[in-house]
Design an enzyme around this catalytic site. Structure first.
Site, PDB file in Angstrom:
ATOM      1  N   GLU A   1       0.655  -1.231   0.095  1.00 41.45           N
ATOM      2  CA  GLU A   1      -0.074  -0.047  -0.082  1.00 41.45           C
ATOM      3  C   GLU A   1       0.868   1.325  -0.035  1.00 41.45           C
ATOM      4  O   GLU A   1       0.404   2.267  -0.458  1.00 41.45           O
ATOM      5  CB  GLU A   1      -1.024  -0.225   1.198  1.00 41.45           C
ATOM      6  CG  GLU A   1      -1.914  -1.018   1.353  1.00 41.45           C
ATOM      7  CD  GLU A   1      -2.927  -0.708  -0.118  1.00 41.45           C
ATOM      8  OE1 GLU A   1      -3.382   0.498  -0.555  1.00 41.45           O
ATOM      9  OE2 GLU A   1      -3.528  -1.876  -0.376  1.00 41.45           O
TER      10      GLU A   1
ATOM     11  N   SER B   1     -36.738 -23.356 -20.913  1.00 45.03           N
ATOM     12  CA  SER B   1     -38.143 -23.107 -21.442  1.00 45.03           C
ATOM     13  C   SER B   1     -38.698 -21.710 -20.841  1.00 45.03           C
ATOM     14  O   SER B   1     -39.635 -21.156 -21.131  1.00 45.03           O
ATOM     15  CB  SER B   1     -39.045 -24.158 -21.676  1.00 45.03           C
ATOM     16  OG  SER B   1     -38.707 -24.836 -22.635  1.00 45.03           O
TER      17      SER B   1
END
Length: 821
Positions: A108, A414
């Site tokens: 960082e 479907s």
């Protein structure tokens, strides 16, 4: 002459220098004038004063406290408490392992021990990026700046927030030591899923204290804070591991770990061990998700579901993840009161229906989770809010349980046809009585029984779930148009390649969720008007002031008459078609089954005037289950739940649609009546003509033929009835329910039909990414001819059956990877 030229060149350089200096002075003066006259000086001064106040009044307790939020159900009962629990898991610096501080600094802020709170080179890079892109796109933030942003100010990406962040960071470095700042930072950064601080993350993901973590686990946790949504270990563990490896490489390069330690850590397999909690997992995870998105909406975030390119989508995903993370942080610490539409009684009924209907399947995977799973969502049709959401079977296991209802996406089979084929085609002149042809299609799907019925009504095609007809109508409609209906209803995992014919049978690259299917069918029930599904009604602050209020705005997706006609055909499905036997007692209902190829996914989605419920059943890692059909386990779950929910409810008929056949019949009757009137009028006119005096012949005088004439009474002209042709009678809401056309009693659903395809180990463009063939397509080995149908199945009126005890093999662990948007 040569001397003069040299002198001119000498003075020319001098004057250029003077002019450049004057230009710079003018530029600086213009900047200063703009700074003061434009009001920036005043804003900067105010930001400095605010930053000074924040730091001056701060103490160690400032970095420990968080407010508690509360979540309520639809009846005002408390569901859960949101609390960052910083005070419970706060660690002083000397109790934080050195591997943790080394890892976080390495990834960082490598210059953490050298700068005074701000890395000016990184700031300049961020400024240039902002000028180039027109907005803040790079952070350039040090650990101290991140601490300032997380504790004191918002996560907005504006220059004002950035300046205030810098001012706070500079003052923090003057008031506190580097070790204290690291202590504050590691106890306040967000590790996703409600965990603030390294100790909370360690307990939350591995169920141990941070001092018990090994190097690989430490690097794994330190990978999360950079982007908690992108590197969320629960949903994106692969990405978390990638960043873990980067952190380990940085630590090796910085001399923080040895090569042997690196080799051991980078090859270690990470296994999460989240503690068991007495929480309503499915309710809570969905509530927090909806609340976070509500806060994003409140802050003006524009959600998107359609993209022009992969680069466009990637850019949006990054913006989404950043905004989602920022709002999620706030959700856990701001003390909000969240009021939801969730009904815990309905939730319990839905969970019970799933558990009871799948109780015979007890095999579990390596993670201890049941192999056969289900998800379901119930939406209130009156207002569009989610009333119950179940993301899987309930069981007592430690760790995270995936909320499949909104986090898993599967092939719909479907069940997708009403959304992208039938309702859209009803908007284009078709009616339930329109004649369509069930016939073999070259290079297209076939039916389960390998037979074709020829001409039939559209209603019959829906009842029998004919793939050939859905395919033909979708081709007429075009895939682009059909898929556009899903995009307008915010189906979130649609890919550009989904605009192809296989989509008509449920073949998608990534699939759909139970939540999306429920909202789509709810739109049909709501006369074609879509409402985005959510469970958030209102969010207030701790003092009761409104922060967010849901509006539930409607968006018209389908025409009203098309939606009502679709509902009428879906009524036929549950009374005479593939869903026969699933109808609710004394309550009109409509629904549709869905089964994918090789019976890997089963769906039933249906509704009454009161509720819409969708159900999915299948394995997390898709595999065949011969007894799985839309009408079996999914249909049974749907029926049992809806039967219980509607106990004591007054039956409500669906609103009738304008029947074009009835209208044409009425028009024909009117025409015939008009024709009869015309005949009568002509006869009367002829009679009148016979009573009129004939003309006098030329050889006779008028006097000789003159006779007294009786006055002739002209028949009164009858008013003409206007033709009703091209006029549609508007039905009254009280009109009787349109009766569905009759059909054979025992009808099979051609849901899992055979069609040309490719071997399973290939991935053509019209197949889902996971290798599953869409419903209606059963791949043949190395040929484009239809297969012999060994893999075909039909959705018959099948009751759920269980496999023999121990009859299923162990499955691959569930892949929980999801994206942020």
């Amino acid at each position: 002459m040569a001397r003069k030229k040299k002198r001119r060149k000498k003075y020319r350089g001098f004057w250029r220098f003077i002019k450049f200096q004057i230009f710079l002075m003018c530029l600086v003066l213009a900047g200063v004038a703009y700074y003061y006259l434009g009001g920036y000086a005043k804003q900067i001064k105010e930001l400095q004063a605010e930053a000074e106040h924040y730091v001056r009044t701060s103490t160690v307790d400032t970095f420990k406290t968080s407010q508690t939020g509360i979540v309520y159900d639809a009846n005002g009962n408390q569901i859960s408490v949101l609390k960052g629990e910083k005070d419970v898991y706060y660690l002083p610096y000397d109790e934080i392992p050195t591997n943790v501080t080394a890892a976080i600094v390495s990834i960082e802020d490598k210059k953490f021990y050298k700068h005074g709170g701000v890395d000016y080179k990184a700031i300049m890079r961020a400024v240039f990026a902002m000028l180039k892109n027109g907005e803040v796109t790079q952070g350039g933030s040090t650990i101290t700046q991140q601490l300032a942003r997380n504790v004191f100010i918002s996560q907005e990406r504006t220059w004002q927030r950035k300046m205030e962040e810098i001012f706070i960071a500079l003052r923090l470095e003057k008031k506190y030591t580097k070790n204290e700042i690291l202590e504050f930072y590691l106890n306040n950064i967000y590790f996703a899923n409600g965990y603030y601080g390294i100790q909370a993350a360690s307990k939350g993901y591995f169920n141990v204290t941070v001092d018990q973590l090994d190097l690989s686990q430490v690097a794994f946790l330190c990978a999360i804070p950079n982007s908690p949504s992108r590197y969320d270990p629960v949903t994106n563990i692969e990405k978390t591991i990638e960043r873990r490896n980067l952190i380990l490489q940085n630590m090796l390069d910085d001399g923080k770990i040895t090569k042997s330690a690196y080799d051991t850590a980078v090859t270690e397999q990470i296994v999460l061990n989240r503690p068991q909690t007495k929480k309503n997992d499915y309710v809570e995870t969905y509530t927090y998700h909806c609340a976070t998105r509500a806060l994003m909406q409140q802050q003006g975030f524009q959600f998107r579901y359609d993209f022009s390119s992969e680069a466009d989508k990637a850019a949006y995903d990054e913006m989404y993840n950043d905004a989602y993370t920022a709002c999620q942080r706030t959700l856990y610490t701001a003390g909000y009161r969240i009021y939801t539409s969730l009904d815990l009684n309905l939730q319990s009924m839905l969970q019970q229906s799933i558990d009871e209907n799948l109780s015979d399947y007890t095999e579990v995977g390596d993670d201890g989770i049941y192999d056969l799973q289900a998800s379901a969502v119930c939406i209130d049709n009156e207002n569009g809010y989610v009333r119950a959401i179940v993301g899987g079977r309930s069981q007592e296991v430690s760790g995270y349980t995936l909320n499949r209802a909104y986090q898993s996406f599967r092939q719909p089979g479907s069940s997708i046809k009403p959304l992208i084929v039938y309702t859209p085609i009803l908007e284009r002149g078709y009616t339930p009585d329109s004649i369509v042809t069930d016939e073999k299609i070259e290079d297209g799907p076939s039916n389960a029984d390998k037979s074709y019925a020829g001409d039939m009504t559209l209603r019959e095609a829906v009842k029998r779930s004919k793939n050939t007809i859905a395919w033909s109508l979708f081709e007429e409609l075009t895939p682009k148009v059909g898929i556009s209906y899903l995009k307008r209803m915010n189906f979130s995992k649609l890919e550009m390649q989904d605009e192809q014919m296989a989509a008509s049978l449920g073949g998608f690259t990534r699939g759909v969720s139970a939540l999306e299917m429920a909202s789509g069918y709810a739109a049909i029930e709501n006369d074609g008007n879509y409402r985005e599904p959510t469970c958030i009604v209102k969010i207030t602050d701790a003092d009761g002031n409104d922060v967010y209020t849901s509006k539930q705005e409607e968006v018209t997706i389908y025409k009203e008459n098309a939606a009502r006609a679709m509902t009428d055909m879906l009524v036929s499905v549950v009374t005479e078609g593939t869903g026969k036997g699933l109808a609710i007692s004394e309550m009109p209902c409509a629904g549709k089954t869905g089964t994918t190829n090789d019976n890997k996914d089963g769906w039933f989605v249906g509704y009454t005037r009161y509720y819409t419920t969708s159900v999915w059943v299948g394995y997390d890692m898709p595999k065949k289950l011969p007894t799985l059909k839309g009408s079996s386990y999914p249909g049974a779950i749907w029926h049992d739940f809806m039967e219980n929910v509607h106990t004591g409810y007054t039956p409500m008929e669906f609103l009738p649609y304008n029947s074009y056949s009835d209208r044409n019949k009425k028009d024909e009757e009117t025409k015939n009546a008009n024709k009869e009137k015309t005949k009568e009028e002509k006869a009367e006119e002829k009679q009148a003509e016979q009573n009129v005096t004939p003309e006098t012949p030329e050889n006779e005088t008028p006097e000789q033929n003159a006779q007294p004439q009786a006055p002739v009474e002209t028949p009164q002209q009858q008013p003409q009835t206007p033709s009703l042709e091209n006029q549609q009678p508007q039905p009254s809401p009280e009109s009787p329910q349109q009766q569905p056309a009759s059909s054979p009693e025992n009808q099979q659903e051609a849901e899992n039909n055979n069609s040309p395809g490719t071997p399973d180990n290939q991935s053509p463009s019209n197949q889902p990414a996971d290798g599953n063939t869409p419903e209606g397509e059963n791949p043949a080995e190395g040929t484009n001819q239809p297969t012999d149908g060994n893999g075909a199945s039909t959705d018959q009126n099948v009751q759920p059956q269980s496999l023999p005890e121990g009859g299923m093999s162990q499955q691959t662990p569930v892949d929980n990877s999801q994206t942020g948007n």
